[in-house]
Write an enzyme that holds these catalytic residues in place. Sequence first.
Site, mmCIF file in Angstrom:
data_model
loop_
_atom_site.group_PDB
_atom_site.id
_atom_site.type_symbol
_atom_site.label_atom_id
_atom_site.label_comp_id
_atom_site.label_asym_id
_atom_site.label_seq_id
_atom_site.Cartn_x
_atom_site.Cartn_y
_atom_site.Cartn_z
ATOM 1 N N ARG A 269 -33.539 54.770 -24.094
ATOM 2 C CA ARG A 269 -32.186 54.593 -24.651
ATOM 3 C C ARG A 269 -32.159 53.483 -25.692
ATOM 4 N NH1 ARG A 269 -28.845 53.812 -20.105
ATOM 5 N NH2 ARG A 269 -29.375 51.625 -20.260
ATOM 6 N N PHE A 308 -48.896 58.981 -27.539
ATOM 7 C CA PHE A 308 -48.924 59.252 -26.093
ATOM 8 C C PHE A 308 -47.532 59.780 -25.699
ATOM 9 C CE2 PHE A 308 -51.645 55.562 -26.978
ATOM 10 C CZ PHE A 308 -52.872 55.966 -26.476
ATOM 11 N N ASP A 332 -50.241 63.733 -28.505
ATOM 12 C CA ASP A 332 -50.711 63.657 -27.121
ATOM 13 C C ASP A 332 -51.975 64.496 -27.001
ATOM 14 O OD1 ASP A 332 -49.095 62.715 -24.353
ATOM 15 O OD2 ASP A 332 -50.703 64.171 -24.020
ATOM 16 N N SER A 333 -52.813 64.140 -26.024
ATOM 17 C CA SER A 333 -54.044 64.923 -25.845
ATOM 18 C C SER A 333 -53.786 66.184 -25.032
ATOM 19 C CB SER A 333 -55.107 64.056 -25.164
ATOM 20 O OG SER A 333 -54.583 63.515 -23.977
ATOM 21 N N ASP A 381 -47.052 54.350 -25.952
ATOM 22 C CA ASP A 381 -46.809 54.355 -24.500
ATOM 23 C C ASP A 381 -48.006 54.964 -23.782
ATOM 24 O OD1 ASP A 381 -45.642 54.232 -22.013
ATOM 25 O OD2 ASP A 381 -44.400 56.013 -22.278
ATOM 26 N N CYS A 421 -48.239 50.104 -18.903
ATOM 27 C CA CYS A 421 -47.865 50.321 -17.493
ATOM 28 C C CYS A 421 -49.006 49.912 -16.574
ATOM 29 C CB CYS A 421 -47.439 51.770 -17.257
ATOM 30 S SG CYS A 421 -48.701 52.962 -17.680
HETATM 31 N N1 SAH Z 1 -44.202 58.397 -23.578
HETATM 32 C C1 SAH Z 1 -44.035 59.295 -22.461
HETATM 33 C C2 SAH Z 1 -44.988 59.027 -21.326
HETATM 34 C C3 SAH Z 1 -46.435 58.937 -21.723
HETATM 35 S S1 SAH Z 1 -47.560 59.115 -20.412
HETATM 36 C C4 SAH Z 1 -42.581 59.226 -21.997
HETATM 37 O O1 SAH Z 1 -41.883 58.288 -22.365
HETATM 38 O O2 SAH Z 1 -42.158 60.117 -21.279
HETATM 39 C C5 SAH Z 1 -49.090 59.027 -21.199
HETATM 40 C C6 SAH Z 1 -49.477 60.270 -21.970
HETATM 41 O O3 SAH Z 1 -50.667 59.951 -22.693
HETATM 42 C C7 SAH Z 1 -49.804 61.517 -21.174
HETATM 43 O O4 SAH Z 1 -48.991 62.572 -21.612
HETATM 44 C C8 SAH Z 1 -51.277 61.825 -21.484
HETATM 45 O O5 SAH Z 1 -51.529 63.216 -21.667
HETATM 46 C C9 SAH Z 1 -51.488 61.105 -22.780
HETATM 47 N N2 SAH Z 1 -52.835 60.607 -23.096
HETATM 48 C C10 SAH Z 1 -53.674 59.922 -22.292
HETATM 49 N N3 SAH Z 1 -54.754 59.485 -22.980
HETATM 50 C C11 SAH Z 1 -54.599 59.925 -24.258
HETATM 51 C C12 SAH Z 1 -55.358 59.787 -25.463
HETATM 52 N N4 SAH Z 1 -56.488 59.089 -25.484
HETATM 53 N N5 SAH Z 1 -54.861 60.334 -26.579
HETATM 54 C C13 SAH Z 1 -53.715 61.027 -26.576
HETATM 55 N N6 SAH Z 1 -52.946 61.164 -25.475
HETATM 56 C C14 SAH Z 1 -53.376 60.628 -24.331
#
Ligand code: SAH
Length: 477
Positions: A269, A308, A332-333, A381, A421
Site C-alpha cells: 500500500r 522478484f 521472476d524466475s 523483494d 525477509c
Molecule cells: N514481491 C512478491 C513476493 C516475492 S517472493 C510480493 O510482494 O508478493 C520471492 C519471489 O522471487 C518468488 O516468486 C520466486 O519465484 C522469485 N525468485 C527467487 N529467486 C529468484 C531469482 N534468482 N530470480 C528471479 N526470481 C527469483
Amino acid sequence: MIKRVILKHGEEQRILAGHPWVFDNEIEQVLVQKMQGFVEAEPEPGEIVDVEYSRQGKPAYLGRGFANPRSKIAVRIYSSSKEGVDKGFFKHRIREALERRRVAGFRPERESARLVFAEADRLPGLIVDCYTGWDAGVLQAAAGKAPRASAGENSDPAGALRFEEAETLLGPPASWLSIQFLSYGMDMRRDMVLQALDETLKFQGGIAGIIEKSAPVRELEGLPLQDALIRGTFPAAGIIVFENGYPFRVDLLSGQKTGTYLDQRDNHRLTSERARLSAKSTPKNHGEPETGLHAETEKQAFRILDLFSYHGAFAIHALRGAGEGAEALAVDSSAEALETARLNARLNGLEAQLETRGGDVFDVLKSLEKDKEKFDMIILDPPAFAKTKSALEGAIRGYKEINLKALRLLKPGGILVTCSCSQALDEFRFREIIASAAADSGRRLRLMDFRYQAQDHPILLGYGESLYLKCGIFRAD
Ligand code: SAH
C-alpha cells in the site's frame, strides 16, 4: 504427572526476557514424580512439561510448554502459568489473536490476513492464514456478464474489478484457511485446534475450506511433510481476494508456492502511495527544463521495475498508484508466478501496462543495464537469501549486488523499495548494506519509510525470531 524440565544455571535469562524456546543443550535434567520421589525421565514428543530453574538453590517457575526430545528446540513454552491445553485453551488463545488483529485494523471477514502467527501469538508452531474472497471462476463469469464501470466513473482503471461489485454480484465473500502445524505438540492436537477454529471464527460468509500446508521445519520436529485439503472444498480456478481494494487471484492448493505474501500488505500500500506522489511530480519531459510549446507534448511514462515479483503485487499496487500511462516490468524466475501476475493485471484493468520477464534477477539486472534502461521506481523483494546465521555472509553479498545494480537503473529522483525477509539479517545490517550499495554507485539516498511485516504477523519483543521482514523506501538524488 507433569514432568519438570530444570534448566542449567544461567539459561533462564533469555526466557525471563520473553523468549519461548528451551534448546536441548540448556537442560540440566528432567524429573518426574514417582512413589520413591523425583526420578530422571525423558519427555515424549508433544508432551506438556513445566520449565523451571534454580534460584538461590530453590526451584523457580518459568512456564509450561510442549516438549520434543527429537528437536533442538526441546520445549516451546506456551504459558507462564500452569495452564492445561484443551479446546477451551485454543479458543481463548485464538480469540486473543483475533482481537489483536482487530485492534490493528484488520477485518479478516473482508480482507485476507494471518490470524495466528505461532509463538508470537503464544500458540507455538501454529500458523493460520485466512483468505477471504470469491470463487475466481464464478466471479469472473458473473462480472463478465454484468455492466462494468467505465474509467470515467471513478478513479479505477477501466475494467478493474471492485470489491463492492463482487459483493453485489455474489453476496458476502467466503473464507478459506491455510493452516500449518509446525511443532509436534501442535500437530498432535490438530483436531482440537480445528474444532476451536470452527467454534471461534464466525464470519458472515463462512469457512468454505481448510488447506493444510507443509514446511521443511516439520522435518526438524520429526513430522512428515504433507499438503492436503482437510475440510470443505477449494475452487478449481482459485479464488479472487482483494488486498488494499485491489483484486488478486490466489491458489491455495497447486504448485510449490501458494497463497500470497500477506506480510507485505502494508508495504504494498505504501508503495502505491509513493508511486502516486512520485508520478504526480515527475516532470513531463524528464531532465529538460520545461520551456515553450513542447513542454506538454513529451509526456514520459512512469516506469516501474518489480524484481522478484511473484504474482506482481508490488507492480500492480505501484501501477494503480501511479495512474494512467504508467508501465511496469515484473521479473521472476517462475513462469507460473508470472502467469498469475498477468491475470492479476487483467483483473486490475492494467493488462496493457504490465509486462513480465521470466529469468534470474541477477542476469536480468545485467541485461537491463546493458540496454541502458532506466526506471522511476524499482522494487526488490527477494526470497530469504540467509536462511541460517551461517549463510549470512553470502547473503550479504547477494543483497549488496542487487541493490547496487538496481541503483544503476534508477532515474534521478527515483524511488527504491528494497526488502529483506531474512530473519538472520538484522535491520541495522540491512541498512548498512543499502548505504554501501549507494556509496558504491555514487548515489545519495534519503530514507522515506522503513517498515516491517504487517501487524497480522506480530513482532513479539524478546522473541527476535518474530521480526523477519524489513522494507526500506528510499529516494535517490
Ligand atoms: N514481491 C512478491 C513476493 C516475492 S517472493 C510480493 O510482494 O508478493 C520471492 C519471489 O522471487 C518468488 O516468486 C520466486 O519465484 C522469485 N525468485 C527467487 N529467486 C529468484 C531469482 N534468482 N530470480 C528471479 N526470481 C527469483
